[in-house]
Design a protein around this motif. Structure first.
Motif, mmCIF file in Angstrom:
data_model
loop_
_atom_site.group_PDB
_atom_site.id
_atom_site.type_symbol
_atom_site.label_atom_id
_atom_site.label_comp_id
_atom_site.label_asym_id
_atom_site.label_seq_id
_atom_site.Cartn_x
_atom_site.Cartn_y
_atom_site.Cartn_z
ATOM 1 N N CYS A 120 0.817 -1.212 0.000
ATOM 2 C CA CYS A 120 0.000 0.000 0.000
ATOM 3 C C CYS A 120 0.851 1.263 0.000
ATOM 4 O O CYS A 120 2.077 1.208 0.086
ATOM 5 N N ASP A 121 0.168 2.397 -0.090
ATOM 6 C CA ASP A 121 0.817 3.707 -0.007
ATOM 7 C C ASP A 121 1.224 3.946 1.439
ATOM 8 O O ASP A 121 0.379 4.162 2.304
ATOM 9 N N MET A 122 2.510 3.925 1.689
ATOM 10 C CA MET A 122 2.997 4.046 3.063
ATOM 11 C C MET A 122 2.774 5.433 3.642
ATOM 12 O O MET A 122 2.834 5.616 4.865
ATOM 13 N N THR A 123 2.526 6.412 2.787
ATOM 14 C CA THR A 123 2.322 7.776 3.290
ATOM 15 C C THR A 123 0.879 8.023 3.715
ATOM 16 O O THR A 123 0.564 9.104 4.212
ATOM 17 N N ARG A 124 0.000 7.014 3.520
ATOM 18 C CA ARG A 124 -1.407 7.175 3.887
ATOM 19 C C ARG A 124 -1.889 5.962 4.684
ATOM 20 O O ARG A 124 -2.831 5.282 4.312
ATOM 21 N N LEU A 125 -1.233 5.718 5.784
ATOM 22 C CA LEU A 125 -1.584 4.600 6.649
ATOM 23 C C LEU A 125 -2.598 5.066 7.690
ATOM 24 O O LEU A 125 -2.309 5.947 8.495
ATOM 25 N N ASP A 126 -3.791 4.478 7.672
ATOM 26 C CA ASP A 126 -4.823 4.833 8.647
ATOM 27 C C ASP A 126 -4.667 3.940 9.878
ATOM 28 O O ASP A 126 -3.944 2.940 9.853
ATOM 29 N N PRO A 127 -5.312 4.286 10.988
ATOM 30 C CA PRO A 127 -5.157 3.501 12.227
ATOM 31 C C PRO A 127 -5.519 2.027 12.078
ATOM 32 O O PRO A 127 -4.843 1.167 12.655
ATOM 33 N N PHE A 128 -6.569 1.712 11.299
ATOM 34 C CA PHE A 128 -6.951 0.314 11.129
ATOM 35 C C PHE A 128 -5.852 -0.464 10.410
ATOM 36 O O PHE A 128 -5.466 -1.563 10.821
ATOM 37 N N THR A 129 -5.330 0.104 9.323
ATOM 38 C CA THR A 129 -4.266 -0.578 8.576
ATOM 39 C C THR A 129 -3.026 -0.750 9.435
ATOM 40 O O THR A 129 -2.384 -1.813 9.428
ATOM 41 N N LEU A 130 -2.666 0.277 10.175
ATOM 42 C CA LEU A 130 -1.515 0.166 11.075
ATOM 43 C C LEU A 130 -1.732 -0.936 12.112
ATOM 44 O O LEU A 130 -0.809 -1.697 12.426
ATOM 45 N N ALA A 131 -2.946 -1.020 12.642
ATOM 46 C CA ALA A 131 -3.234 -2.056 13.634
ATOM 47 C C ALA A 131 -3.113 -3.451 13.025
ATOM 48 O O ALA A 131 -2.629 -4.388 13.673
ATOM 49 N N LEU A 132 -3.551 -3.602 11.783
ATOM 50 C CA LEU A 132 -3.410 -4.885 11.095
ATOM 51 C C LEU A 132 -1.949 -5.268 10.933
ATOM 52 O O LEU A 132 -1.550 -6.403 11.181
ATOM 53 N N LEU A 133 -1.152 -4.307 10.488
ATOM 54 C CA LEU A 133 0.228 -4.593 10.118
ATOM 55 C C LEU A 133 1.160 -4.692 11.315
ATOM 56 O O LEU A 133 2.260 -5.246 11.191
ATOM 57 N N SER A 134 0.753 -4.151 12.454
ATOM 58 C CA SER A 134 1.678 -4.056 13.583
ATOM 59 C C SER A 134 1.278 -4.921 14.768
ATOM 60 O O SER A 134 1.806 -4.735 15.874
ATOM 61 N N ASN A 135 0.384 -5.872 14.574
ATOM 62 C CA ASN A 135 -0.015 -6.757 15.666
ATOM 63 C C ASN A 135 1.122 -7.741 15.933
ATOM 64 O O ASN A 135 1.300 -8.730 15.221
ATOM 65 N N ASP A 136 1.897 -7.464 16.971
ATOM 66 C CA ASP A 136 3.085 -8.273 17.230
ATOM 67 C C ASP A 136 2.749 -9.720 17.564
ATOM 68 O O ASP A 136 3.544 -10.630 17.272
ATOM 69 N N GLU A 137 1.583 -9.962 18.152
ATOM 70 C CA GLU A 137 1.205 -11.337 18.451
ATOM 71 C C GLU A 137 0.963 -12.130 17.173
ATOM 72 O O GLU A 137 1.301 -13.317 17.093
ATOM 73 N N ALA A 138 0.389 -11.492 16.162
ATOM 74 C CA ALA A 138 0.209 -12.158 14.866
ATOM 75 C C ALA A 138 1.543 -12.287 14.136
ATOM 76 O O ALA A 138 1.853 -13.336 13.552
ATOM 77 N N LEU A 139 2.343 -11.213 14.173
ATOM 78 C CA LEU A 139 3.634 -11.227 13.480
ATOM 79 C C LEU A 139 4.577 -12.269 14.077
ATOM 80 O O LEU A 139 5.380 -12.877 13.359
ATOM 81 N N ASP A 140 4.486 -12.483 15.381
ATOM 82 C CA ASP A 140 5.325 -13.512 16.001
ATOM 83 C C ASP A 140 5.011 -14.898 15.450
ATOM 84 O O ASP A 140 5.894 -15.764 15.397
ATOM 85 N N ILE A 141 3.758 -15.132 15.060
ATOM 86 C CA ILE A 141 3.418 -16.409 14.426
ATOM 87 C C ILE A 141 4.138 -16.521 13.088
ATOM 88 O O ILE A 141 4.764 -17.531 12.771
ATOM 89 N N ASN A 142 4.050 -15.466 12.291
ATOM 90 C CA ASN A 142 4.708 -15.465 10.988
ATOM 91 C C ASN A 142 6.215 -15.668 11.118
ATOM 92 O O ASN A 142 6.833 -16.383 10.321
ATOM 93 N N GLN A 143 6.818 -15.032 12.116
ATOM 94 C CA GLN A 143 8.270 -15.055 12.278
ATOM 95 C C GLN A 143 8.749 -16.149 13.228
ATOM 96 O O GLN A 143 9.918 -16.156 13.621
ATOM 97 N N ASP A 144 7.884 -17.066 13.592
ATOM 98 C CA ASP A 144 8.246 -18.102 14.553
ATOM 99 C C ASP A 144 9.465 -18.887 14.073
ATOM 100 O O ASP A 144 9.493 -19.378 12.940
ATOM 101 N N PRO A 145 10.491 -19.031 14.914
ATOM 102 C CA PRO A 145 11.726 -19.670 14.449
ATOM 103 C C PRO A 145 11.603 -21.153 14.147
ATOM 104 O O PRO A 145 12.452 -21.710 13.454
ATOM 105 N N LEU A 146 10.553 -21.804 14.662
ATOM 106 C CA LEU A 146 10.349 -23.207 14.305
ATOM 107 C C LEU A 146 10.066 -23.346 12.809
ATOM 108 O O LEU A 146 10.416 -24.357 12.189
ATOM 109 N N GLY A 147 9.417 -22.347 12.232
ATOM 110 C CA GLY A 147 9.236 -22.300 10.785
ATOM 111 C C GLY A 147 8.337 -23.374 10.213
ATOM 112 O O GLY A 147 8.591 -23.869 9.104
ATOM 113 N N LYS A 148 7.261 -23.734 10.922
ATOM 114 C CA LYS A 148 6.342 -24.760 10.429
ATOM 115 C C LYS A 148 5.016 -24.105 10.070
ATOM 116 O O LYS A 148 4.187 -23.825 10.953
#
Length: 669
Positions: A555-583
């Protein structure tokens, strides 16, 4: 009832004017005669019938583009095996359309097939008609040039009509599908008119949390690099500043900037090192272990996270827009959550010099300086090419210049290469054998292996030849499993449902890629807010995290609304994606488009997605037996950021239409 149409006779106006050799088609109720193909190709509807397009076609889903009234998805006349239908709907697989009948209709009729504009392409579509939750008509796979099919089904007393188009099982490329002359016959002119079903829009099932002022470290817990090659890692951290950083046990050759948290240098030797990272801020201190692996082909230990220019700018990308995106990665705080790549997609190229060296166009006057700028922010720099003679946008590609281009990328400081099949189709000349599909990627992989820096190699060939089965052995760090994503439900639904089974081929260093994120302001140069509804976006982000997909913001990084930021910055969800087990997650249960996806995590817990692909809210249950766990288990809702309590055997919850509830189940070690 479905009848193949094998013979047409046409006037100059392309309307069918003669009877067609078809069996007599009679309704099973009230002796209502079915429409013939001739009726459906006429300019006026049959008696007591209304054309399908008189309903609200904007509610029809399509896997690409927007369904069109009386035109194909590309805006041309609806044409099936040479016959033009003045009325009907053009769509693109996968597609669905739900019509409310109110019990006033007697028959649905249409002539269906792959539009003639797909001739020369490997298009394939299927058509399905569902009446009151029962499939009453299903075509075989139809390809360009196949005889169109006449569908005629009884609707007497029916409440609901669902029209679906499938992709034929081979992806959605050029799957232009026509509902030619689609008509709904009513019991009488006084019968209630059919109307498009509008999916109820419930509020997004998401809580936007207040930023935590305490320091925290996020992003990958593991990273890899080749000894002697440049190392760059920005420690992702949040909290009230100013933040300062320190590290214990950094391997020889690496240094940390305490003010920026950027680690640079080059490893002097192979090996695995656990580094203790510390961040200090106004509200406290946080520590985390980062494992650094030094060795050959150790990049992408977790899925790449960053931004790519294509889904928002298309070929209108410029240096200024790329720089602005890099700046906003820091200013928005997303770099603090682990996003680290800034990738230029197509449209930077401008031919070759006398020595064959790739040149940049006027939009990118100094690409080496741009790479240095991105690196100066602690971010990584990505670029795009194709193994063919031209890129998808018609720019200069890498065919027969692979080593030259790899050398140029290394000189510019490139860290990531997206390599798009595109015009290599002309080189392959339709040969989709495994050696032919692998060849261009093997050539570039060999070229990249000879340069003095690590470059993540991203295959973009749309899943041909089951690339997930051989992408890793061909040098890929990620590979597209699908065609291009679009910002609509049909595209998203088709992509995530087709990922089941691919998970066994992915892991650290090699990832399935179902394409980039379609949240925020997108549009391929014609920017607009994503057409995905809020709960669809939550499903999108949840599934990409569960699947260990590369997370490339589109997306356009210069027009990030609060909802989009909340989607992209949920560390609990991102930790799943980045889990070192990698399964990556597997689909452990599915029933009527209601799925449970689950994956184990390194800390002994499980991530679970309850995914509702239907048009109505639905209760979905996660059962511990399907996850391989027993007894009472604590459950946490990751979008509500809420501990729900401990549950024995299972947990059930109502999931919004086109939505996902993302859970963490179990207690961390």
């Amino acid at each position: 009832m479905i009848v193949p149409i094998t013979r047409f006779r046409k006037r100059r106006n392309n309307a069918i004017c003669a009877a067609i050799t078809l069996p007599a088609l009679l309704a099973s109720v009230a002796s209502v005669h079915a429409q013939t193909a001739a009726d459906l190709a006429a300019a006026t509807p049959p008696a007591h019938a209304v054309w399908l397009e008189t309903t609200d076609i904007s509610q029809m889903q399509a896997g690409w583009g927007a369904p069109a009234v009386d035109k194909t998805i590309d805006g041309h006349p609806l044409t099936l095996k040479g016959t033009v239908f003045p009325h009907g709907v053009g769509t693109h697989a996968p597609s669905s359309f739900h019509v409310l009948l109110h019990g006033g209709a007697t028959r649905f009729s249409a002539v269906v097939g792959a539009d003639d504009e797909t001739q020369g392409h490997e298009a394939s579509v299927t058509f399905q008609v569902v009446v009151d939750d029962k499939t009453v008509a299903q075509t075989p796979v139809l390809r360009p040039g196949d005889a169109p099919q006449l569908i005629s089904v009884d609707l007497t007393g029916a409440k609901d009509l669902l029209l679906k188009v499938g992709d034929g099982g081979d992806g959605i490329s050029f799957d232009h599908a026509d509902w030619g002359g689609a008509a709904i016959t009513l019991a009488s002119d006084a019968s209630p008119k059919p109307e498009a079903y509008v999916i109820p829009q419930t509020p997004p099932r998401l809580v936007i949390p207040t930023p935590d002022p305490k320091p925290a470290i996020h992003g990958p817990r593991i990273t890899g690099v080749t000894p002697g090659h440049p190392f760059l890692f920005r420690i992702p951290a949040t909290g009230d500043g100013p933040l300062t950083f320190s590290a214990k046990n950094l391997p020889a050759g690496l240094t940390l900037s305490s003010g920026t948290g950027i680690i640079t240098g080059a490893l002097t030797a192979a090996g695995t090192t656990d580094v203790t990272l510390t961040v200090r801020g106004a509200k406290g201190t946080a520590t985390r272990t980062l494992t650094i692996i030094g060795g050959d082909k150790k990049v992408a230990q977790t899925p790449p996270m960053g931004w790519n220019s294509w889904n928002v700018w298309g070929t209108s990308v410029t240096e200024e827009r790329v720089k602005a995106s890099a700046d906003q990665m820091l200013q928005s705080g997303l770099a603090g959550h682990g996003y680290g790549y800034i990738n230029i997609d197509d449209a930077w190229e401008a031919g070759r010099d006398a020595d064959g060296k790739i040149q940049t166009n006027e939009k990118f006057p100094d690409i080496k300086a741009l790479g240095d700028y991105i690196h100066g922010l602690g971010l990584r720099f990505g670029i795009y090419s194709s193994p063919g003679t031209k890129t998808c946008g018609g720019y200069t590609a890498s065919y027969q210049h692979e080593q030259q281009d790899a050398d140029s990328y290394a000189a510019w400081g490139v860290d990531y290469l997206k390599y798009d099949w595109c015009s290599y189709e002309d080189v392959a000349k339709g040969d989709h054998s495994l050696p032919s599909l692998q060849k261009p990627y093997l050539v570039m992989s060999d070229a990249l292996s000879k340069v003095n820096r690590d470059i993540v190699f991203s295959f973009c060939q749309y899943g041909m030849g089951d690339v997930w089965k051989w992408g890793a052995e061909t040098g890929g760090n990620s590979w597209r499993t699908t065609g291009d994503i679009q910002d609509n439900w049909g595209s998203l639904h088709d992509i995530y449902t087709h990922q089941a089974g691919h998970e066994v081929y992915a892991g650290p260093g090699h990832w399935n890629d179902p394409d980039m994120l379609m949240v925020g302001i997108v549009g391929f140069g014609n920017t607009h807010p994503t057409h995905l509804k809020p709960n669809e976006q939550i499903l999108h982000m949840s599934m990409w995290c569960l699947l260990s997909s590369p997370l490339l913001i589109g997306c356009d990084m210069t027009r990030l609304d609060p909802f989009t930021l909340a989607l992209l910055s949920n560390d609990e969800a991102l930790d799943i994606n980045q889990d070192p087990l990698g399964k990556p997650a597997a689909r452990v249960t599915t029933a009527d488009d209601k799925d449970v996806w689950a994956r184990p995590l390194f800390d002994g817990t499980h991530a679970v997605g309850l995914v509702n692909g239907t048009d109505e809210p639905a209760t979905i249950t996660a059962r511990w037996s399907d996850l391989g766990v027993k007894g009472k288990q604590p459950v946490r809702d990751l979008w509500l950021h809420k501990d729900l309590g401990a549950f024995a055997d299972s947990y059930s919850v109502e999931v919004p239409a086109h939505g996902c509830v993302l859970l963490k189940i179990g207690k961390s070690k």
